[in-house]
Design an enzyme around this catalytic site. Structure first.
Site, PDB file in Angstrom:
ATOM      1  N   ASP A   1     -18.158   3.190   7.934  1.00  0.00           N
ATOM      2  CA  ASP A   1     -18.273   2.995   9.385  1.00  0.00           C
ATOM      3  C   ASP A   1     -19.513   3.637  10.009  1.00  0.00           C
ATOM      4  OD1 ASP A   1     -15.950   1.556   9.179  1.00  0.00           O
ATOM      5  OD2 ASP A   1     -14.742   2.899  10.426  1.00  0.00           O
TER       6      ASP A   1
ATOM      7  N   ASP B   1      -7.175  -6.793   1.159  1.00  0.00           N
ATOM      8  CA  ASP B   1      -8.223  -6.205   0.343  1.00  0.00           C
ATOM      9  C   ASP B   1      -9.496  -6.386   1.142  1.00  0.00           C
ATOM     10  OD1 ASP B   1      -8.929  -4.816  -2.065  1.00  0.00           O
ATOM     11  OD2 ASP B   1     -10.039  -6.601  -2.669  1.00  0.00           O
TER      12      ASP B   1
ATOM     13  N   LYS C   1      -2.529   2.725   6.787  1.00  0.00           N
ATOM     14  CA  LYS C   1      -2.664   1.266   6.736  1.00  0.00           C
ATOM     15  C   LYS C   1      -1.390   0.597   7.251  1.00  0.00           C
ATOM     16  CE  LYS C   1      -5.359  -0.772   3.810  1.00  0.00           C
ATOM     17  NZ  LYS C   1      -5.979  -1.413   2.629  1.00  0.00           N
TER      18      LYS C   1
ATOM     19  N   LYS D   1     -13.251  -1.488  18.041  1.00  0.00           N
ATOM     20  CA  LYS D   1     -13.409  -1.714  16.605  1.00  0.00           C
ATOM     21  C   LYS D   1     -12.312  -2.659  16.100  1.00  0.00           C
ATOM     22  CE  LYS D   1     -13.231   0.355  12.052  1.00  0.00           C
ATOM     23  NZ  LYS D   1     -12.744   1.461  11.255  1.00  0.00           N
TER      24      LYS D   1
ATOM     25  N   THR E   1       0.848  -1.183   0.000  1.00  0.00           N
ATOM     26  CA  THR E   1       0.000   0.000   0.000  1.00  0.00           C
ATOM     27  C   THR E   1       0.887   1.237   0.000  1.00  0.00           C
ATOM     28  OG1 THR E   1      -1.801   1.167   1.146  1.00  0.00           O
ATOM     29  CG2 THR E   1      -0.155   0.116   2.533  1.00  0.00           C
TER      30      THR E   1
END
Length: 193
Positions: free
Chosen positions: A149, A67, A13, A169, A8
């Site tokens: 979200d 992904d 990330k 989360k 990425t």
């Protein structure tokens, strides 16, 4: 310490993966900026494997890729692998999804995350998948998180992803579940390879 290239260009990330892989003997780094991988797979796992494999071969290093996306039952799994391309902004993606769902009573959905780890030669060493089941609300709730979200509601918690504290989360999410499944395999791999 083994270098692991994250497939990425997103520093967020990279940081998130570092949090999942803390305590392991891997040093994570972003893929080169000029290395673009086209996601041509027809599943989350196919795209994760494709990205991990191509980045590993291009860099000659271990590579990891994920992904993920949202799959809505009443929309035959859409937006699915096109979740990030369902609109130009998070707000547009949410608006389009709510419009397409309309007054549909079946609001069941799941977030899916596929993770693949490739050896330096591009062969896939590990792959896992995590799924978080929930429902799509009729209007956004909460200010945390990103993407879908604010409309992804987890009934057991009585919260949307956007209303959850980051630790909660992380433990419940599709990505969290995928990495929880990956960690024992990754530890074993370090001892075998």
């Amino acid at each position: 310490m083994t270098l692991l290239v994250v497939a990425t260009g997103n520093p967020g990330k990279l940081q998130e993966m570092q949090e999942y892989l803390v305590g392991l003997d891997w040093e994570l780094t972003l893929k080169p900026d000029d290395l673009e991988i086209e996601e041509t797979g027809d599943t989350f796992m196919a795209n994760a494997c494709l990205k991990a494999s191509q980045v590993a071969m291009a860099t000659g290093k271990w590579a990891i890729a994920d992904d993920s996306g949202l799959s809505v039952d009443a929309l035959n799994g859409s937006p699915g692998i096109y979740s990030a391309r369902y609109g130009k902004t998070d707000a547009e993606r949410i608006e389009r999804l709510l419009f397409e769902l309309g007054n549909e009573l079946n609001r069941e959905a799941q977030f899916v995350c596929a993770v693949a780890l490739a050896r330096p030669d591009g062969s896939i060493a590990l792959q896992t998948e995590g799924i978080c089941f929930g429902e799509i609300l009729r209007a956004p709730r909460g200010t945390g998180g990103f993407g879908y979200d604010p409309i992804f509601y987890v009934p057991e918690m009585r919260l949307t992803f956007a209303e959850m504290k980051p630790e909660l989360k992380r433990s419940l999410s599709h990505r969290g579940q995928a990495f929880q499944a990956l960690l024992p395999q990754l530890k074993n791999l370090l001892n075998v390879e």
